[in-house]
Design a protein around this motif. Sequence first.
Motif, short mmCIF file in Angstrom:
data_model
loop_
_atom_site.label_atom_id
_atom_site.label_comp_id
_atom_site.label_asym_id
_atom_site.label_seq_id
_atom_site.Cartn_x
_atom_site.Cartn_y
_atom_site.Cartn_z
N LEU A 66 0.58 -1.11 -0.10
CA LEU A 66 -0.02 -0.05 -0.06
C LEU A 66 0.91 1.23 0.02
O LEU A 66 0.33 2.18 -0.51
N GLY A 67 2.02 1.07 0.44
CA GLY A 67 3.00 2.23 0.38
C GLY A 67 3.25 2.81 -0.87
O GLY A 67 3.77 3.93 -1.06
N ASP A 68 3.03 1.93 -1.95
CA ASP A 68 3.17 2.32 -3.15
C ASP A 68 2.09 3.09 -3.71
O ASP A 68 2.19 3.50 -5.10
N ILE A 69 1.09 3.16 -3.07
CA ILE A 69 -0.31 3.72 -3.60
C ILE A 69 -0.65 5.01 -2.65
O ILE A 69 -0.99 5.88 -3.64
N PHE A 70 -0.46 4.74 -1.47
CA PHE A 70 -1.25 5.98 -0.76
C PHE A 70 -0.09 6.82 -0.09
O PHE A 70 1.21 6.49 -0.19
N ASP A 71 -0.57 7.91 0.39
CA ASP A 71 0.44 8.86 1.17
C ASP A 71 0.94 8.09 2.49
O ASP A 71 0.03 7.60 3.25
N ARG A 72 2.30 8.03 2.44
CA ARG A 72 3.10 7.05 3.40
C ARG A 72 2.93 7.72 4.78
O ARG A 72 3.15 6.94 5.97
N ARG A 73 2.84 9.27 4.95
CA ARG A 73 2.81 9.68 6.28
C ARG A 73 1.39 9.29 6.71
O ARG A 73 1.45 8.71 8.02
#
Length: 396
Positions: A66-73
């Motif tokens: 999911l880190g490659d899709i959404f705002d990681r903060r």
Amino acid sequence: MVVSLTFGRRMLLAVVCAVAVATIYVSQPVLTRVGGDLGVAEGDLGWIVTAGQLGYLVGLVLLVPLGDIFDRRALIAGHLLLAATGTVLTAVAGQYWLLLVGLVLAGLFAVVVQTTVAFAADLSAEAERGRTIGVVTSGVIIGILGARVVAGALASLLGWRAVYVTLTLLLVALTALVFRLLPADPRSARAPYGQVLVSLRLLFRDRLFLSRGLIAFFLFASFGTLWSGLALPLAAAPWHLDTAQVGLLGIAGLAGALGAVRAGRWADAGHAHLVTGGAIVLLAASWLASGQAAWSLWLVVAGVVVLDFAVQAVHVSNQHVLTTAHPHRTSSVIGGYMLFYALGSALGAVATTTVYASHGWAGSSVLGAGFALCALVVWGAARHAATGARAADASA
């Protein structure tokens, strides 16, 4: 995305890793206390550790990409809060099944560690990526080794539930700090989740990813062999050390691991491959000292320091190489790589106790050294293949 990573931001990312990974490992020193409180049979205590590990494995596959899709903060903050939900359930559990649910949930969202490492790598300038990964992943080692020491001491003073209450408070506080101190991570285009999962599967066809993953598998199998089995000879004659005394060895391991932070700078200078090979040789050699537990504690301490230095140096180098090779899907590549880590650790933990039962600590030491030599063979084969490929390209 490259921003200035200040000292404060690096430290925050390292602390996030330390606290998140601790949610999996704090159960180890308090197993008997938990079992006594909830009336868990001795034969079922192993599930208390396994529950968190199972949740972690699922999270590596389903959540880290999911880190490659959404705002990681936002993703890091959300996963920290959900991990806190798991530690709350664990802290208040009055029944065994609720305890396991809490531990699985905490382990599932402990994979925020991998999202954090990937975010840190992307926030860094290329020339500082290895340094940043070295600092941030030092938090992981602090969490793994330090959790045993702190949890044991805290449980002795306030009971095992206080360990999980403390973790909950730390996770909530870190959520607020992440929103306050880390930059946003907006995404202009988002790949479908299914496509990201497929790309994770395709990574296993990549020669570089597979070789680094196999090195990690054998690396952490050797690591698991030591840390899951060392308490057995130290609790036996002639030492008869108690759990707290054995736990103090974690401080020695911590010193070795933190000493390897510089491996990130070596990787930035272009020496990641040589650092990997040299550190694996040190890993194998460390077992010559660790294997002497029957007569010398000082040699064991030396072996622990060298082993943890070697493991951290290789781990940092591996992640530097992979995130550099796959800059547009760092979350997926870190998540996939950590599958090898988790499986290797599990193999080492199971194998060392089995071998110890039949061949003693000498047998476990040979096993740990054997895993290290397997990693060295993989590294050598990968270097040979890379050299051959470069020669072929030059000829063409």
